[in-house]
Design an enzyme around this catalytic site. Structure first.
Site, mmCIF file in Angstrom:
data_model
loop_
_atom_site.group_PDB
_atom_site.id
_atom_site.type_symbol
_atom_site.label_atom_id
_atom_site.label_comp_id
_atom_site.label_asym_id
_atom_site.label_seq_id
_atom_site.Cartn_x
_atom_site.Cartn_y
_atom_site.Cartn_z
ATOM 1 N N ALA A 55 0.977 -1.122 -0.098
ATOM 2 C CA ALA A 55 0.016 -0.090 -0.170
ATOM 3 C C ALA A 55 0.882 1.266 -0.044
ATOM 4 O O ALA A 55 1.983 1.014 0.418
ATOM 5 C CB ALA A 55 -1.066 0.017 1.157
ATOM 6 N N THR A 56 0.539 2.324 -0.548
ATOM 7 C CA THR A 56 1.325 3.475 -0.877
ATOM 8 C C THR A 56 1.016 4.684 -0.013
ATOM 9 O O THR A 56 0.995 4.637 1.117
ATOM 10 C CB THR A 56 1.444 3.719 -2.098
ATOM 11 O OG1 THR A 56 0.309 3.665 -3.054
ATOM 12 C CG2 THR A 56 2.392 2.467 -2.805
ATOM 13 N N THR A 57 0.702 5.914 -0.633
ATOM 14 C CA THR A 57 0.525 7.096 0.112
ATOM 15 C C THR A 57 -0.342 7.372 1.006
ATOM 16 O O THR A 57 -1.621 7.321 0.478
ATOM 17 C CB THR A 57 0.801 8.234 -1.166
ATOM 18 O OG1 THR A 57 1.845 7.753 -1.925
ATOM 19 C CG2 THR A 57 1.365 9.539 -0.423
ATOM 20 N N ALA A 95 3.707 4.385 -7.999
ATOM 21 C CA ALA A 95 3.133 3.363 -6.941
ATOM 22 C C ALA A 95 1.714 4.047 -6.226
ATOM 23 O O ALA A 95 0.957 3.514 -5.635
ATOM 24 C CB ALA A 95 3.725 2.892 -5.880
ATOM 25 N N LYS A 149 -6.864 2.232 2.756
ATOM 26 C CA LYS A 149 -5.974 2.387 3.619
ATOM 27 C C LYS A 149 -6.036 3.259 4.895
ATOM 28 O O LYS A 149 -5.284 3.326 5.799
ATOM 29 C CB LYS A 149 -4.453 2.774 2.817
ATOM 30 C CG LYS A 149 -4.064 1.962 2.042
ATOM 31 C CD LYS A 149 -3.074 2.680 0.939
ATOM 32 C CE LYS A 149 -3.392 2.393 -0.560
ATOM 33 N NZ LYS A 149 -2.525 3.044 -1.434
#
Lengths: 225, 257
Positions: free
Chosen positions: B38-40, B213, B71
């Protein structure tokens, strides 16, 4: 060598039952009854922090009468069992029936094998999608389970409270009517209970995940006015 | 007996590895692990609370593995967590954290303090350290409304469970550099909720623009970042239709540069 006196098993059980019953009868009663939006639980409790009624899980509540430390220990055991089951499987797999059976196991074991029986009576209430699938399980000090409908009364002078409640109870009544009825049944004709002497909590079909809610003093006052 | 491909031959060191007796633990090749990441995610304080936001993309190496991952999640009525890093352990950590807060509330009869919740999350991150050493890093942001101080507060963490309270804003994940630059330039102490929501949305836009990403708003599928505010009235998610408006404004502004 000293020999213990022979006590017939009937006498042994009766002594234990009397002991537990005496302890439970010393406390005040709790009334749980269905209303149009769920289940209301009402108890006489001057303490604002030592609760007799609490949340176990999303749709399940717990009420206990008798010795505070004993039913509180059982309450925590119930929260642990429910949270573990929900974590291991799914939240919808947690149900009142299986929790009740666990309580019955503990209480019956303590009654027949423990150093002393637990001086408690419990109510495990669960609300379903509609009032027909609501559940109220009443567990006695020896592990006896009663499947109650419409209303349930625990501890105290339960026979007198039950007689007062039975004649007036109506299915599908509003929250206000249900609470007024329960309070008048608890207090009897000679007393009047104020909002600070009551502990009231609800299981409401509110569309949210957690259905348990405590009714605070000012709301009780409004409901009883 | 060894199969032809894995026969250690005359190499005793290799033989020890094959029978599981090597004194040196097997080296994991991190590039072989293609678990989703998972990213930002970002969080920002404003007068009266905090805003949290996170993109929806999860990547496995160069591939997009999920387009609609959430997220940023509500932890309880007055707090939320945002997580960047290995998706599996991250989601498990969130689930455990939510359960921990609810369990505490039920057993004790009242909720943990906001500081207590932040500390609890720190312990979860620390216990993930062995997995982090194998490449499964989880770095959350925790934010909430502290009723004892009557203000929003936010924390970020490092892989060892280090907990750092931030005053203004914070970002985590692969696009954190771009996102935090946007927030740094735009942050003012007297922001209101709507301004903070717009800045966070913009921060994720710029992160998605520069970091492969991080996912931007997906108009084709109607997938928008998760944005929520936490105030004295509790958690409130920003609706997709509101986000659609905010992103169309950002789009126009970027187009007119």
């Amino acid at each position: 060598m000293s020999m213990p006196f022979y006590v017939p098993p009937e006498q042994f059980m009766k002594d234990r039952a009397d002991y537990a019953r005496k302890g439970i009868a010393r406390g005040r009663a709790i009334v749980a009854l269905q209303f149009d939006g769920g289940i209301a639980m009402i108890s006489e409790n001057p303490s604002t922090t030592l609760h007799k009624i609490s949340e176990i899980y999303d749709r399940i509540a717990f009420a206990g009468v008798g010795k505070y430390n004993e039913f509180d220990q059982l309450r925590v055991a119930g929260v642990r069992a429910a949270d573990l089951k929900g974590y291991q499987f799914s939240r919808q797999d947690v149900d009142a029936r299986s929790l009740t059976n666990q309580y019955a196991q503990i209480l019956s074991q303590m009654f027949s094998e423990g150093p002393k029986p637990m001086e408690v009576e419990l109510l495990i209430a669960e609300i379903g999608q509609d009032s027909s699938s609501d559940r109220m399980f009443h567990v006695l000090y020896d592990g006896t389970v009663l499947d109650e409908h419409d209303f349930a009364i625990l501890g105290g002078d339960s026979d007198a409270v039950s007689a007062r409640l039975k004649s007036e109870f109506k299915q599908g009544s509003s929250l206000k009517d249900a609470i007024r009825l329960a309070v008048s049944a608890l207090s009897g004709p000679d007393r009047k209970l104020g909002n600070t002497e009551l502990e009231i909590a609800l299981l409401e079909r509110n569309g949210k995940r957690r259905c348990f809610r405590r009714v605070e003093d000012d709301e009780i006052q409004k409901l009883l006015k | 007996m060894f199969s032809a491909g894995s026969d250690p031959g005359a190499n005793f060191g290799e033989l020890l590895k094959r029978v599981g007796l090597s004194p040196f633990s097997a080296k994991t090749d991190e590039t072989e692990l293609t678990i989703p990441h998972a990213t930002t995610c970002v969080a920002m304080r404003f007068a009266g609370g905090v805003v949290m936001a996170g993109d929806r993309r999860a990547t496995s190496g160069n591939l997009i593995s999920h387009r609609s991952m959430e997220k940023v999640v509500q932890a309880d009525e007055f707090s939320g967590v945002a997580i960047a890093g290995a998706a599996g352990p991250a989601m498990e950590m969130i689930k455990l954290f939510q359960l921990q807060l609810e369990h505490y509330e039920k057993v004790e009869g009242h909720t943990l303090s906001l500081e207590g919740k932040a500390n609890q999350l720190s312990m979860f991150v620390r216990s993930n350290l062995p997995a982090a050493m194998q490449g499964m890093v989880v770095v959350p942001i925790f934010a909430g409304f502290d009723s004892s101080q009557n203000s929003g507060r936010l924390w970020d963490y490092d892989v060892t469970g280090g907990r750092y309270e931030e005053k203004d804003f914070v970002a985590t994940g692969s696009g954190m550099l771009h996102a935090s630059t946007v927030m740094r330039v735009a942050w003012r102490r007297d922001l209101v909720a709507d301004d903070a929501i717009k800045i966070c949305a913009k921060a994720l836009w710029e992160a998605a623009d520069a970091d492969s990403a991080t996912g931007g708003p997906d108009l084709l599928r109607g997938i928008y970042p998760v944005v929520a505010s936490i105030t004295k009235d509790g958690w409130r998610s920003v609706s997709d239709s509101d986000l659609a408006k905010i992103y169309s404004e950002i789009g126009k502004e970027v187009g007119s540069r």
